[in-house]
Structures are given as C-alpha cells and as structure tokens.
Design an enzyme around this catalytic site. Structure first.
Site, mmCIF file in Angstrom:
data_model
loop_
_atom_site.group_PDB
_atom_site.id
_atom_site.type_symbol
_atom_site.label_atom_id
_atom_site.label_comp_id
_atom_site.label_asym_id
_atom_site.label_seq_id
_atom_site.Cartn_x
_atom_site.Cartn_y
_atom_site.Cartn_z
ATOM 1 N N GLU A 79 -5.096 17.132 -4.286
ATOM 2 C CA GLU A 79 -6.458 16.995 -3.749
ATOM 3 C C GLU A 79 -7.380 16.231 -4.711
ATOM 4 O O GLU A 79 -8.449 16.701 -5.104
ATOM 5 C CB GLU A 79 -7.045 18.370 -3.426
ATOM 6 C CG GLU A 79 -6.330 19.071 -2.288
ATOM 7 C CD GLU A 79 -6.963 20.376 -1.840
ATOM 8 O OE1 GLU A 79 -6.797 20.744 -0.668
ATOM 9 O OE2 GLU A 79 -7.607 21.054 -2.663
ATOM 10 N N GLU A 93 -0.603 21.058 3.162
ATOM 11 C CA GLU A 93 -1.341 22.329 3.172
ATOM 12 C C GLU A 93 -2.003 22.484 4.520
ATOM 13 O O GLU A 93 -2.620 21.545 5.025
ATOM 14 C CB GLU A 93 -2.419 22.392 2.074
ATOM 15 C CG GLU A 93 -1.901 22.543 0.676
ATOM 16 C CD GLU A 93 -3.029 22.747 -0.352
ATOM 17 O OE1 GLU A 93 -4.089 23.313 0.006
ATOM 18 O OE2 GLU A 93 -2.842 22.328 -1.507
#
Length: 480
Positions: A178, A379
C-alpha cells in the site's frame, strides 16, 4: 468446473502481514520495527507511538497470534482450505535488526526458509511482500525513516539478501505494501517510518507533506532498483506493486463533485500506480506539488532508474468505496486509510466501512483499462465481531455474504476482459488490526482465541467461512 469464469491456474489464497501475526518480536535476534513501538488501541482510542518500550503497555505486535511458533499448524489449515497461494511479508528486522547491519541475521533467514519449505509441502505458492509496514525502528531513529535517502541503500541490501536466498523458493514478489498510504498524513509513520517531533499518536501525526513526498520518492527509487535487481538475479521472478485502492465516486453530478472525485482518484490511487507501471511522474502531480509547496530533490539518474524498474503486475487492496463532495455539511464515514462522504445506496460494517461489491468490478476495470497488465486482489474482507457459540462454532454468515458478493463481481470483471491472476482475502486467519491494534476486529476464516488486551489461549478454530471458502476454491469459484 469447465464453466467457471475463473482460469484454471487462478491463485486462490489468503493474505497476512508479518508484524500483525508473527509475534516473537525480539526472538532469535529480531530487532524492533516501527510497528513494535505501537501500543494497543481501539476504533475510538488511537494507538500511541512510543520512542522506547514502556513497562505495563500492551504492544499487540509483540505476540500477535504467534505464527512464529505455530506456522506448521497454520499452514496446514491453509492447505485444508485448498490455498493455491499465501501472501505473507518478511519482517525486515528479522533479517537486519536495525536495518543498518552489513550482514544478515541467519536465524531470521532460516525461519523463512522453513516457512517456504512448509508451503511447498502443500503446493502453496508464496506471494511475498518485501516491506509491509514494519521498517526497522533503527532507521526511523537514524534517518527519520524513508525521509533519509540513505535508506535506499539499506533496503537494497535487504532486498538483494531475500532475492538471493529465496530465488528458488519464491516466484511472486511485491516491493512495498500500500505504497500510496504515503500520500496521506496517516501514512507518515505507518508506511514511511517518519516520526516528526511532537507526534504522540498514530492518528494525529505532526505532518510535513514535503518530507512525506520526498520519502515516497525514495521508495519509488528503491522499488524500481529492486525490480531491476530481482530480474537480474532470477529472470523468472514476477515483481509487482501494491496499492490501497481508495475508490471514490462523485456524490452528485455537480461538476465540482466530479472534479473532486477525479482529483482524489488521481492523487490517492493513480499517482503511485503511474510511477510503478508507467515509470514516470504523472502530469497532474505538478500542479499538486506546486499548490502544496512540495519541491522534490530528485538526484541525477533517479528518473531513469524509475523508468527502467517498472513492475510486472499490479496488486491492490479493496475493502470499500466512498463518495466525494464539495459540500462540507455532508456526513462523513470512516474507511481504509481515509474515509469520505456516506453513500446512501450502501450498507456499512461494524466499523462504518461501506460495503460495495460492484465497486470492486468498477475498480478492476479502471485499473486494467489504465495499465493493461495482470492484476491481483491481494486484500479484501470484512472486519467484524465474531461470536463463539456454546458448541464452539462461529457462524460468520455476514463474512460469507461479503466475500461471496465480491467474488461474484470479480467474475464479472473477468467476463469484462480483465486479466486477473489471483485473490487473497485479508487476514485469512484473525490477526492484529494495523490501524487500531485490535484483535476483535476479525477478518479470518480461522478464529484465534485472543482479545484486545492480549489475553487468550491463541487456540485456532475453523469458522463457518472456512468450510465455505474451501468449497469456493474446490469448485473454482462456481459454488458460492
């Protein structure tokens, strides 16, 4: 089976992060990471960042769920579900305790050898994140994290060590988890290891956008260098990026809302993706930098390095969507990394995260249309309170409903023509929440007996979703 829209070699699995589930924070030579300095918290009480380990304070990552000592048991459960892949990260401080050592810690390297060997036993392909929110705290103390250009060199030593050691055991790599978290103040400490004077807690950091974007630049250079080096060490490596995809819709058809949403999608999502995939800073960043008084120190050769180190595939997290509005009076809602205006058409989780399966199809099409390289959803999931019934069962039908609807929309995206390689739902086994430090915000197919205060037996239990996901994988996404 033959009618499944999911390709035969589709990588079904689950995802974790070392700092949120390994534990053993100071065992076998491991040093303290940035996450090891975070106290416990809740969704109303923010986690504190402590400069030293304080007596009597609960640090959730220190024990987490103790995968370090239970990896064989956990991998066996993943195999029972039928995992084709398992996304995990390496704890940087297991390999280089302060980040600045010249030689790696053999005990740390051996641990991951053992984990990869155990995965191979069950034909589970490891998908390895090199850095997932756990940079050495020593680098924070010495250089203020990625704000210091010197960290590139230390990261490269670490990456080269991993690529060389595991070149025959790992094929799929991700550089930074991320990475676009660094575009918002919240990511200063979490993603970049920046700890500015005066910062006390996780949610209210003393922010310096200039420092943050300079640190991000250093990560872009490090990522590109790692991609080039990895391909040199083993040309068969597939090395990707990982973006927290923060899908945003304009709240209305007011042109002000449309432009705000476009700006949000560009700077929150596309900025890091464009640099990773296209190999250059995008045109729209210039105005953002000018208006925020950000002047990057770009050294000679940096832009060439970034251009030459583009990724092989693109992975992302997707939990929810938000709306964007120019109207400041509208109600906001929470979310992953940052929230937005509440969407009246969506329901929300116990934590206020809006549930939007069709937003995943939309996002897959947006990303693939932009880059035309393979994608993975690494995710996705529902954080919720789970109740253990008197007979020991855990009937998490709400999680099944969430995952089922998102898998259906992945199927629609595949029909749309998106090239999707795999799906690894987040926290396939219950683990510590990164943002709050809670255990009771559970995502897993496997329940872990532990509470927010760190109490519990750590016993593992299969939830109803465990058996449901087992059938999903077995039927290649046909039986939902």
């Amino acid at each position: 089976m033959s009618n499944s829209v999911f390709p035969k070699n589709f990588l079904w699995g689950g995802a974790t992060a070392a700092n949120q589930f390994e534990g053993a924070w100071n065992v076998d030579g491991k040093g303290p990471s940035t996450s090891d300095m975070l106290s416990g918290g809740t969704h109303t009480v923010p986690r504190r960042i402590t400069r030293t380990i304080e007596d009597g304070v609960h640090y959730p990552s220190h024990e987490a769920i103790d995968f370090y000592h239970r990896y064989k048991e956990d991998i066996k459960l993943f195999a029972e579900m039928g995992f084709k892949t398992f996304r995990l990260s390496i704890n940087w401080t297991r390999i280089f305790p302060t980040g600045m050592e010249q030689e790696p810690n053999e005990a740390g390297l051996k641990f991951y050898d053992d984990v990869f060997d155990e995965l191979k036993k069950y034909n589970i392909e490891p998908l390895v994140t090199i850095s997932h929110y756990e940079m050495p705290f020593g680098l924070t103390q010495e250089y203020n994290g990625w704000a210091g250009r010197e960290v590139i060199e230390h990261f490269m030593r670490y990456a080269e060590t991993l690529f060389t050691r595991y070149k025959d055991k790992v094929k799929y790599w991700l550089t930074f988890n991320e990475i676009n978290c660094g575009t918002v103040p919240f990511g200063g400490y979490l993603a970049l290891g920046i700890l500015n004077e005066g910062t006390q807690d996780f949610l209210h950091q003393v922010d310096d956008p200039q420092l943050r974007f300079q640190a991000l630049h250093h990560q872009f250079v490090a990522s590109a260098k790692a991609v080039a080096l990895g391909h040199e060490i083993n040309p068969d490596f597939k090395i990707g990026c990982m973006i927290a995809y923060m899908t945003a819709y304009p709240y209305t058809c007011n042109p002000d809302d449309i432009l705000l949403a476009q700006d949000h999608m560009n700077m929150r999502n596309n900025f890091c993706g464009d640099i990773h995939v296209r190999g250059e800073y995008p045109y729209y960043a210039k105005r953002y930098f000018a208006e925020n008084n950000i002047k990057l120190d770009i050294k000679e050769g940096d832009l060439e390095v970034i251009k030459q180190g583009t990724v092989d595939y693109y992975t992302f997290s997707y939990y929810m969507s938000n709306c964007v509005s120019a109207d400041p009076t509208l109600d906001n809602t929470s979310g992953n990394i940052n929230g937005g205006v509440k969407n009246p058409y969506l329901e929300a989780s116990d934590w206020g995260w809006q549930i939007d399966p069709k937003g995943l199809r939309y996002s897959l099409n947006e990303i693939y249309g932009r880059y035309q390289i393979p994608l993975m959803v690494v995710e996705n999931g529902l954080g919720a309170f789970d109740k253990v019934e008197d007979d020991g069962s855990i009937n998490d039908s709400y999680r099944i409903d969430y995952l089922k609807s998102h898998i259906e929309q992945m199927g629609e995206a595949l029909k749309d023509g998106v090239e999707l390689w795999g799906y690894t739902p987040w926290g396939c086994i219950d683990l510590v929440s990164a943002s709050t430090g809670e255990m009771e915000k559970r995502y897993g197919f496997i329940y872990v007996d532990k509470d927010n205060k760190g109490q519990g037996t750590l016993d593992r239990k299969r939830k109803a979703s465990f058996f449901w996901y087992q059938k999903v994988i077995e039927s290649q996404g046909e039986q939902l």
